[in-house]
Design an enzyme around this catalytic site. Structure first.
Site, PDB file in Angstrom:
ATOM      1  CD1 TRP A  89      -2.389  -2.118   1.583  1.00 48.02           C
ATOM      2  CD2 TRP A  89      -3.090  -0.938  -0.193  1.00 48.02           C
ATOM      3  NE1 TRP A  89      -3.458  -2.783   1.015  1.00 48.02           N
ATOM      4  CE2 TRP A  89      -3.902  -2.085  -0.066  1.00 48.02           C
ATOM      5  CE3 TRP A  89      -3.338  -0.057  -1.241  1.00 48.02           C
ATOM      6  CZ2 TRP A  89      -4.954  -2.370  -0.947  1.00 48.02           C
ATOM      7  CZ3 TRP A  89      -4.383  -0.335  -2.120  1.00 48.02           C
ATOM      8  CH2 TRP A  89      -5.184  -1.478  -1.966  1.00 48.02           C
ATOM      9  CG  ASP A 160      -3.561   3.854   3.873  1.00 47.73           C
ATOM     10  OD1 ASP A 160      -4.629   3.668   4.490  1.00 47.73           O
ATOM     11  OD2 ASP A 160      -3.276   3.262   2.814  1.00 47.73           O
ATOM     12  CE  LYS A 184      -9.014  -3.168   3.417  1.00 48.18           C
ATOM     13  NZ  LYS A 184      -8.357  -2.212   2.532  1.00 48.18           N
TER      14      LYS A 184
HETATM   15  C1  LIG Z   1      -7.764  -1.634   1.487  1.00 48.10           C
HETATM   16  C2  LIG Z   1      -6.703  -0.636   1.599  1.00 48.10           C
HETATM   17  C3  LIG Z   1      -6.572   0.443   0.713  1.00 48.10           C
HETATM   18  C4  LIG Z   1      -7.471   0.615  -0.498  1.00 48.10           C
HETATM   19  O1  LIG Z   1      -8.755   0.915  -0.166  1.00 48.10           O
HETATM   20  P1  LIG Z   1      -9.830   1.312  -1.298  1.00 48.10           P
HETATM   21  O2  LIG Z   1     -10.931   1.911  -0.488  1.00 48.10           O
HETATM   22  O3  LIG Z   1     -10.201   0.040  -1.987  1.00 48.10           O
HETATM   23  O4  LIG Z   1      -9.206   2.282  -2.214  1.00 48.10           O
HETATM   24  C5  LIG Z   1      -5.560   1.360   0.924  1.00 48.10           C
HETATM   25  N1  LIG Z   1      -4.710   1.233   1.957  1.00 48.10           N
HETATM   26  C6  LIG Z   1      -4.791   0.200   2.813  1.00 48.10           C
HETATM   27  C7  LIG Z   1      -3.819   0.125   3.953  1.00 48.10           C
HETATM   28  C8  LIG Z   1      -5.783  -0.768   2.669  1.00 48.10           C
HETATM   29  O5  LIG Z   1      -5.863  -1.791   3.525  1.00 48.10           O
END
Ligand SMILES: *Cc1c(COP(=O)(O)O)cnc(C)c1O
Length: 349
Positions: A89, A160, A184
């Site tokens: 990521w 993030d 999540k």
């Molecule tokens: C799932 C995830 C993303 C991407 O998320 P989207 O909403 O599908 O763009 C980005 N960063 C991390 C750490 C993730 O787990």
């Protein structure tokens, strides 16, 4: 997964939300009913995360991935930024960021195949960086910062937190910007939550597209255009649930217990399973492991399903297995998994 009680509430409110005579999906996003939902959601998040007043909370579309572009578009301002490369990521984010300016990789876990996170003491940080970017939990490889980085000088930390937001107590004041896709730990797909320090709103490039400026979104309380209304409503239910569980500190304790149980099982059955992440970087949200005999992978998945265990297959780039222990996963679920894993190792080992 979502808490069953959240799904039941959503179900019971589907045809008639709080006496409105219709579902929350059908009311106008300009109505007092929806304004109430979005305000309550923000209030709950502020309370649960203890977000100080000089931060704004934004509810945006485009998922977490759009933030990979929005962040540099708004915050880079012709300056280089620093990035800690912890894997999948952070690499995705770096790709987008480098379209806007210079990205300096100040530390990387690549030499360990991202099974560990480089120690903060070894990072080569720069005082002139527009911000320092990192990913608190690498969802795919299962490596997580045990201790979050500390701010230094005037360089804002940008994080993030898509896969570990609200899973543990953090100090929002240490950050310039925190963002997370909702699907999540916060609800369902279609929504990203951004927590941004007020002074950073005015760094936006004035020529940036209107909808992609944090300033636009902040000034209109995320209602510049139609927001992802149902996803926001679902987040409000998830936050209500989390509060009823005792809040972040209580869920953090439970998350520690869940992860400890599973890693203990992996360590005990270490001749059968392999947990590649360095112990002090082991994620409490995504537990990655391999069967030493990978010809048993399909049998493991198949027999797991018979026990009600789903979504155990690892991400396609890494193979193996991954058990996600997000907030809504109960301790009982992890117990079913570890019992199954011990039995499976016994049977085939
Ligand atoms: C799932 C995830 C993303 C991407 O998320 P989207 O909403 O599908 O763009 C980005 N960063 C991390 C750490 C993730 O787990």
């Amino acid at each position: 997964m979502l808490p069953t009680s959240v799904l039941k509430t959503a179900q019971s409110e589907m045809l008639d939300w709080h006496g409105a005579g219709m579902s929350i999906m059908e009311v106008s996003h300009r109505s007092s009913m929806f304004t109430q939902v979005i305000m309550e959601t923000e209030q709950l998040l502020r309370e649960l995360m203890q977000i100080p007043d000089h931060y704004r909370v934004l509810f945006l579309q485009g998922g977490a991935s759009l933030q990979f572009s929005m962040i540099p578009l708004n915050l880079m301002n012709n300056r280089p930024c620093d990035l800690v490369n912890t894997g999948y990521w952070s690499i995705k984010a770096r790709q987008e960021m480098s379209r806007f300016g210079r990205v300096r990789e100040i530390a990387s876990g690549e030499s360990s195949q991202f099974w560990s996170i480089p120690a903060e003491s070894e990072w080569e940080r720069h005082d002139d960086a527009a911000y320092l970017y990192f990913t608190s939990n690498e969802t795919i490889s299962g490596a997580q910062f045990a201790i979050l980085p500390h701010p230094q000088g005037n360089v804002p930390l940008v994080c993030d937190m898509s896969s570990d937001i609200l899973s543990r107590d953090i100090n929002v004041d240490d950050f310039g910007l925190i963002f997370a896709g909702a699907q999540k730990n916060l609800g369902i797909a279609g929504l990203a939550i951004i927590i941004i320090r007020e002074d950073l709103l005015d760094r936006s490039n004035p020529d940036a597209p209107t909808l992609l400026k944090y300033r636009t979104q902040a000034d209109s309380c995320s209602l510049y255009n139609t927001p992802p209304a149902y996803a926001i409503y679902m987040t409000s239910l998830v936050l209500d649930w989390l509060k009823a569980q005792g809040g972040v500190k209580a869920i953090e304790k439970l998350n520690q217990e869940k992860a400890a149980l599973l890693y203990q099982c992996l360590d005990d059955c270490n001749e059968f399973y392999h947990a590649p992440v360095k112990p002090d970087c082991r994620s409490k949200m995504n537990v990655v492991f391999y069967l030493r005999n990978k010809t048993l992978d399909d049998t493991f998945i198949k027999e797991g399903k018979l026990q009600g265990l789903f979504n155990l297959r690892g991400h396609k780039v890494l193979g193996g297995m991954r058990a996600s222990l997000y907030n809504a996963m109960p301790l009982a679920g992890v117990k079913v998994l570890t019992t199954f894993m011990r039995d499976f190792a016994q049977k085939y080992g």
